[in-house]
Design a protein around this motif. Structure first.
Motif, mmCIF file in Angstrom:
data_model
loop_
_atom_site.group_PDB
_atom_site.id
_atom_site.type_symbol
_atom_site.label_atom_id
_atom_site.label_comp_id
_atom_site.label_asym_id
_atom_site.label_seq_id
_atom_site.Cartn_x
_atom_site.Cartn_y
_atom_site.Cartn_z
ATOM 1 N N SER A 1 0.816 -1.224 0.000
ATOM 2 C CA SER A 1 0.000 0.000 0.000
ATOM 3 C C SER A 1 0.846 1.269 0.000
ATOM 4 N N THR A 2 2.161 1.133 -0.130
ATOM 5 C CA THR A 2 3.037 2.298 -0.114
ATOM 6 C C THR A 2 3.407 2.719 -1.536
ATOM 7 N N PRO A 3 3.751 4.006 -1.740
ATOM 8 C CA PRO A 3 4.170 4.467 -3.076
ATOM 9 C C PRO A 3 5.390 3.713 -3.604
ATOM 10 N N GLU A 4 6.249 3.237 -2.701
ATOM 11 C CA GLU A 4 7.422 2.477 -3.145
ATOM 12 C C GLU A 4 7.015 1.296 -4.021
ATOM 13 N N TYR A 5 5.856 0.698 -3.670
ATOM 14 C CA TYR A 5 5.360 -0.427 -4.459
ATOM 15 C C TYR A 5 4.376 0.010 -5.539
ATOM 16 N N THR A 6 3.377 0.804 -5.167
ATOM 17 C CA THR A 6 2.309 1.135 -6.113
ATOM 18 C C THR A 6 2.807 1.941 -7.305
ATOM 19 N N ALA A 7 3.898 2.710 -7.117
ATOM 20 C CA ALA A 7 4.455 3.510 -8.209
ATOM 21 C C ALA A 7 5.696 2.842 -8.783
ATOM 22 N N SER A 8 5.673 1.517 -8.846
ATOM 23 C CA SER A 8 6.837 0.784 -9.340
ATOM 24 C C SER A 8 6.443 -0.147 -10.478
ATOM 25 N N PRO A 9 7.398 -0.531 -11.317
ATOM 26 C CA PRO A 9 7.114 -1.512 -12.374
ATOM 27 C C PRO A 9 6.676 -2.861 -11.813
ATOM 28 N N ILE A 10 7.110 -3.195 -10.599
ATOM 29 C CA ILE A 10 6.718 -4.467 -9.990
ATOM 30 C C ILE A 10 5.212 -4.547 -9.838
ATOM 31 N N ALA A 11 4.577 -3.440 -9.452
ATOM 32 C CA ALA A 11 3.125 -3.433 -9.301
ATOM 33 C C ALA A 11 2.439 -3.730 -10.622
ATOM 34 N N VAL A 12 3.032 -3.291 -11.720
ATOM 35 C CA VAL A 12 2.448 -3.521 -13.042
ATOM 36 C C VAL A 12 2.464 -5.002 -13.396
ATOM 37 N N VAL A 13 3.595 -5.667 -13.182
ATOM 38 C CA VAL A 13 3.656 -7.091 -13.521
ATOM 39 C C VAL A 13 2.866 -7.918 -12.508
ATOM 40 N N ASP A 14 2.818 -7.472 -11.263
ATOM 41 C CA ASP A 14 1.991 -8.176 -10.278
ATOM 42 C C ASP A 14 0.513 -8.110 -10.671
ATOM 43 N N ALA A 15 0.134 -7.043 -11.366
ATOM 44 C CA ALA A 15 -1.263 -6.873 -11.779
ATOM 45 C C ALA A 15 -1.602 -7.692 -13.014
ATOM 46 N N GLY A 16 -0.592 -8.343 -13.595
ATOM 47 C CA GLY A 16 -0.890 -9.226 -14.719
ATOM 48 C C GLY A 16 -0.103 -9.001 -15.987
ATOM 49 N N ALA A 17 0.691 -7.946 -16.063
ATOM 50 C CA ALA A 17 1.495 -7.727 -17.265
ATOM 51 C C ALA A 17 2.550 -8.822 -17.385
ATOM 52 N N PRO A 18 2.689 -9.470 -18.539
ATOM 53 C CA PRO A 18 3.658 -10.558 -18.672
ATOM 54 C C PRO A 18 5.102 -10.081 -18.677
ATOM 55 N N VAL A 19 5.331 -8.851 -19.088
ATOM 56 C CA VAL A 19 6.687 -8.301 -19.118
ATOM 57 C C VAL A 19 6.582 -6.789 -19.281
ATOM 58 N N LEU A 20 7.576 -6.073 -18.771
ATOM 59 C CA LEU A 20 7.654 -4.636 -18.959
ATOM 60 C C LEU A 20 9.103 -4.291 -19.252
ATOM 61 N N ALA B 1 15.967 -11.999 -25.334
ATOM 62 C CA ALA B 1 15.432 -13.353 -25.501
ATOM 63 C C ALA B 1 16.015 -14.301 -24.458
ATOM 64 N N THR B 2 17.314 -14.167 -24.191
ATOM 65 C CA THR B 2 17.955 -15.031 -23.197
ATOM 66 C C THR B 2 17.400 -14.777 -21.807
ATOM 67 N N LEU B 3 17.286 -13.505 -21.423
ATOM 68 C CA LEU B 3 16.788 -13.174 -20.091
ATOM 69 C C LEU B 3 15.333 -13.608 -19.918
ATOM 70 N N ARG B 4 14.508 -13.405 -20.929
ATOM 71 C CA ARG B 4 13.120 -13.847 -20.825
ATOM 72 C C ARG B 4 13.024 -15.374 -20.786
ATOM 73 N N GLY B 5 13.950 -16.041 -21.456
ATOM 74 C CA GLY B 5 13.952 -17.497 -21.455
ATOM 75 C C GLY B 5 14.406 -18.108 -20.144
ATOM 76 N N LEU B 6 14.925 -17.286 -19.232
ATOM 77 C CA LEU B 6 15.359 -17.798 -17.927
ATOM 78 C C LEU B 6 14.198 -17.953 -16.946
ATOM 79 N N GLU B 7 13.000 -17.541 -17.345
ATOM 80 C CA GLU B 7 11.871 -17.602 -16.410
ATOM 81 C C GLU B 7 11.605 -19.008 -15.863
ATOM 82 N N PRO B 8 11.548 -20.061 -16.702
ATOM 83 C CA PRO B 8 11.256 -21.391 -16.135
ATOM 84 C C PRO B 8 12.303 -21.881 -15.131
ATOM 85 N N PRO B 9 13.612 -21.890 -15.485
ATOM 86 C CA PRO B 9 14.575 -22.384 -14.497
ATOM 87 C C PRO B 9 14.716 -21.480 -13.284
ATOM 88 N N LEU B 10 14.613 -20.162 -13.472
ATOM 89 C CA LEU B 10 14.738 -19.258 -12.327
ATOM 90 C C LEU B 10 13.560 -19.438 -11.376
#
Length: 217
Positions: free
Chosen positions: A89-108, A166-175
């Motif tokens: 509930s803090t601006p540190e989170y709500t005004a961050s890119p993390i909040a966007v992907v947490d809301a459902g964006a697959p990548v930013l 492409a490499t960084l996005r492809g690390l999602e399954p093992p990471l």
């Protein structure tokens, strides 16, 4: 070839590279600090210029909502940044890119330098001021409560090229798999320490669980 066979012969698993390192030597490192300290070196050895990474790992702890593991170029090792309960509930989170992907964006992704720079979050303006040129964030798969996400940034001129993205996005399954392991270990330890105390928790984790196991104090 069955679908299962095809899955296990996927390039990210069978070919040498960062993903294979994660699932072999990387996953055997004792704790996340060592993993996130070594990962940028592995990426650099394969031509991926990561200058900063941050990876959030939810916990079950009465005081800590999540740990963010952060490594920046020049750091001797990764460091853990505890995030308290209520940070959502803090601006540190709500005004961050993390909040966007947490809301459902697959990548930013955001360019941080040059004509295409888009600095629409405070953290991006901060990173741009530190000489970073490109930023990428996406969610990781996580069972149970809490959410995971990883961010990558570089100071390379021109930012990440197509191969790096492409490499960084492809690390999602093992990471995701590796983080789930570390999260389970951390959660077990924090729960035991919270309800049994650090000393007793250490004994339990060390295998002293048989009826009659005790020591004189």
């Amino acid at each position: 070839m069955t679908a299962v066979d095809a899955h296990w012969e996927a390039p990210w698993l069978t070919q040498a590279g960062p993903a294979r390192w994660m699932l072999t030597a990387g996953r055997n490192l004792p704790e996340p600090r060592a993993f996130f300290t070594e990962l940028p070196r592995v990426l650099a050895a394969h031509g991926i210029p990561v200058s900063r990474l941050a990876c959030g790992m939810p916990t079950l702890h009465p005081q800590v909502h999540a740990l963010t593991w952060v490594w920046s170029e020049g750091d001797a090792e990764a460091r853990a940044v505890p995030r308290p309960h209520g940070i959502e509930s803090t601006p540190e989170y709500t005004a961050s890119p993390i909040a966007v992907v947490d809301a459902g964006a697959p990548v930013l992704r955001r360019r941080l330098a040059g004509d295409g720079a888009t600095l629409d979050f405070p953290i991006l303006r901060e990173l741009a001021g530190q000489g970073f040129t490109d930023y990428l964030v996406y969610p990781l798969v996580a069972p149970g409560p809490g959410r995971y996400a990883v961010t990558w940034a570089t100071r390379a001129p021109g930012g990440f090229d197509d191969t790096a993205v492409a490499t960084l996005r492809g690390l999602e399954p093992p990471l995701s798999l590796v983080l789930q392991r570390y999260a389970a270990l951390y959660t077990n330890r924090s729960l035991l320490e919270t309800y049994l105390g650090a000393t007793a928790a250490g004994h339990v984790q060390g295998g002293r669980v048989l009826r009659g196991d005790s020591e004189d104090v």
